[in-house]
Enzyme design. Structure first.
Site, PDB file in Angstrom:
ATOM      1  N   HIS A   1       0.851  -1.189   0.000  1.00 43.12           N
ATOM      2  CA  HIS A   1       0.000   0.000   0.000  1.00 43.12           C
ATOM      3  C   HIS A   1       0.877   1.225   0.000  1.00 43.12           C
ATOM      4  O   HIS A   1       1.924   1.232   0.645  1.00 43.12           O
ATOM      5  CB  HIS A   1      -0.924   0.017   1.229  1.00 43.12           C
ATOM      6  CG  HIS A   1      -2.094   0.914   1.053  1.00 43.12           C
ATOM      7  ND1 HIS A   1      -2.017   2.268   1.290  1.00 43.12           N
ATOM      8  CD2 HIS A   1      -3.359   0.667   0.638  1.00 43.12           C
ATOM      9  CE1 HIS A   1      -3.197   2.809   1.026  1.00 43.12           C
ATOM     10  NE2 HIS A   1      -4.028   1.870   0.628  1.00 43.12           N
TER      11      HIS A   1
ATOM     12  N   ASP B   1      -8.072  -5.002  -0.233  1.00 45.81           N
ATOM     13  CA  ASP B   1      -8.589  -5.556  -1.489  1.00 45.81           C
ATOM     14  C   ASP B   1      -8.313  -7.039  -1.635  1.00 45.81           C
ATOM     15  O   ASP B   1      -9.015  -7.736  -2.359  1.00 45.81           O
ATOM     16  CB  ASP B   1      -7.997  -4.795  -2.673  1.00 45.81           C
ATOM     17  CG  ASP B   1      -8.546  -3.398  -2.725  1.00 45.81           C
ATOM     18  OD1 ASP B   1      -9.764  -3.255  -2.609  1.00 45.81           O
ATOM     19  OD2 ASP B   1      -7.754  -2.450  -2.841  1.00 45.81           O
TER      20      ASP B   1
END
Ligand code: CMC
Length: 437
Positions: A312, A372
């Protein structure tokens, strides 16, 4: 509003010897921020920061992330508390209005949303113009933009009441649009909203029901979906939110700004990641190759392959949303019988999670599974097709985009977003006639 701390940063131009002191602004949390607004005027320099690695594009009161610590809060409330106690409707109210609602406020908000759920019937004809195999995200970008055609004259972006109405309309119509994108792809009739159901249950009804076969999803599935919507509702100045702000900064229609944000969300490095996770897992299963082959590829600098759902830009610690959703994901997988067709895929996902969490390459770079990774697996487990994943992300993020748009539009200091550049092209040269080139 930010305030000026007593810190300053001094910049010296070694060529001219000129020095300027730049104030350091202080937020309520997070690192200090150097105010460089006077830099160009004073020293004649721009700053260079592609990808906004060190640049705050605005000040905001909505969402706070501490990527190092793995903390996320909406309006000051930790995401763990909201996920544990709240509903998506309540979180929408909190984001939009800044405070948790009292019972009557929540009721009046949800009634207003119900009021606006229907799409103009002419939107049906709009949908019928798509190719039979159109990607649902393409349909969503187009249909949200098309809403501007219905409300263009009505929206006064400078009027807070008009902005609120546009926000309610968009939040209300998104589940209807999202379900129509799905139904179109299946060749099934579009469903209308059922006003007796809550926001999330109604969305699932519009997705799953058919004429003559009303489908009521189980409470576990409704709760899992509601949680996914809560966790994705906002994430401060990410690519799609910044797109919405930039588009809206020209005083464009909120429907157009949201459509631009949906386009940005579509990319696999952003909202498209959960779709990319399942595509990757399917590829792994189909190849029959050992997981170590894919781990080696992910580490190979000459190979563009990356482990989708890992890493991320902001979280260099466990994504707090991933921690919450991981539990739901594991519970759901436990509930699935061994004969469930998704089981092999989901087993690979769990093996991948384990290997990556123990592998030095991932540990050193702090590449943890992100939200996700798990949302993709949950969607797969509850029978939502891969091409719909990002559409659901867009539905949940709508409230975040709108809250940022409204915050920007009510900020007296807001101006049209206009980044500068470091020009590296030709310097001026003379035009050559076509016969002489
Ligand atoms: N698999 C393998 N290596 C990776 C991965 C990955 N998924 N992500 C980052 N790296 C490596 C990268 O090669 C680099 O290695 P080195 O230092 O040796 O050059 C290092 O980790 C740092 O990577 P980066 O590209 O500088 O990190 P970034 O902050 O620019 O990228 C990211 C963040 C999310 C785009 C990236 O981690 C990625 O592509 N992940 C896979 C896609 C994904 O899951 N995206 C969803 C993000 S969460 C959704 C959202 O909030 O919108």
């Amino acid at each position: 509003m930010s305030s000026q701390s007593n810190k300053t940063v001094t910049i010296t131009d070694n060529t001219t010897g000129k020095q300027i002191k730049l104030p350091v602004l202080k937020g309520t949390d997070g690192p200090g921020t150097i105010d460089i607004r006077s830099l160009y005027k004073e020293l004649g320099y721009f700053t260079f920061d592609p990808g906004f690695m060190s640049t705050a594009s605005c000040d905001s009161k909505i969402t706070f992330i501490d990527g190092g610590e793995g903390r996320l809060s909406y309006r000051g409330y930790p995401i763990e508390q909201l996920a544990g106690n709240s509903t998506y409707d309540e979180v929408c109210y909190l984001l939009l209005y800044g405070e948790l609602p009292k019972t009557t406020q929540l009721l009046s908000y949800t009634n207003s949303i119900k009021e606006h759920k229907l799409l103009d019937e002419k939107m049906r004809r709009f949908f019928l113009g798509f190719r039979h195999d159109a990607h649902p995200m393409a349909m969503m970008v187009a249909s949200v933009g098309a809403l501007a055609a219905f409300y263009h004259e009505e929206v006064d972006v400078h009027d807070p009441v008009s902005r609120e109405l546009a926000a309610h309309r968009l939040i209300a119509k998104m589940p209807t649009i999202a379900s129509w994108c799905y139904k179109f792809a299946l060749g099934q009739p579009f469903n209308y909203p059922n006003l007796d159901l809550d926001y999330t249950a109604d969305f699932l009804h519009m997705l799953y029901s058919m004429p003559g076969r009303l489908r009521k999803p189980t409470p576990t599935i409704v709760r899992a979906m509601d949680l996914i919507l809560i966790l994705h509702a906002d994430h401060e100045q990410n690519a799609s939110t910044s797109t919405v702000r930039l588009t809206g900064s020209s005083e464009a229609s909120p429907f157009a700004a949201l459509s631009a944000g949906i386009g940005s969300l579509w990319g696999p490095a952003h909202g498209g990641a959960n779709e990319a996770v399942i595509v990757m897992l399917k590829e792994i299963v189909a190849s029959g190759k050992d997981l170590s082959h894919y781990i080696a590829r992910a580490k190979d600098k000459d190979d563009r392959f990356r482990l989708m759902g890992f890493g991320h830009r902001v979280y260099k610690n466990y994504d707090p949303r991933a921690k919450i959703i991981r539990q739901i994901c594991h519970d759901l997988l436990d509930e699935l019988g061994d004969d469930n067709p998704n089981k092999p895929l989901l087993k690979i996902a769990m093996d991948l999670e384990k290997i990556a969490l123990e592998d030095k390459y991932f540990i050193k770079r702090k590449l943890y599974p992100n939200v996700d990774f798990y949302s993709g697996i949950i969607f797969q487990a509850i029978g939502i097709p891969v091409s719909m994943f990002t559409v659901i992300f867009a539905l949940s993020r709508t409230v975040g985009w709108l809250t940022h748009w409204m915050e920007m539009m009510s900020d007296p200091e807001a101006r049209i977003g206009r980044p500068r550049q470091l020009y590296t092209g030709y310097t001026e040269r003379d035009y050559l006639d076509i016969n002489k080139r």
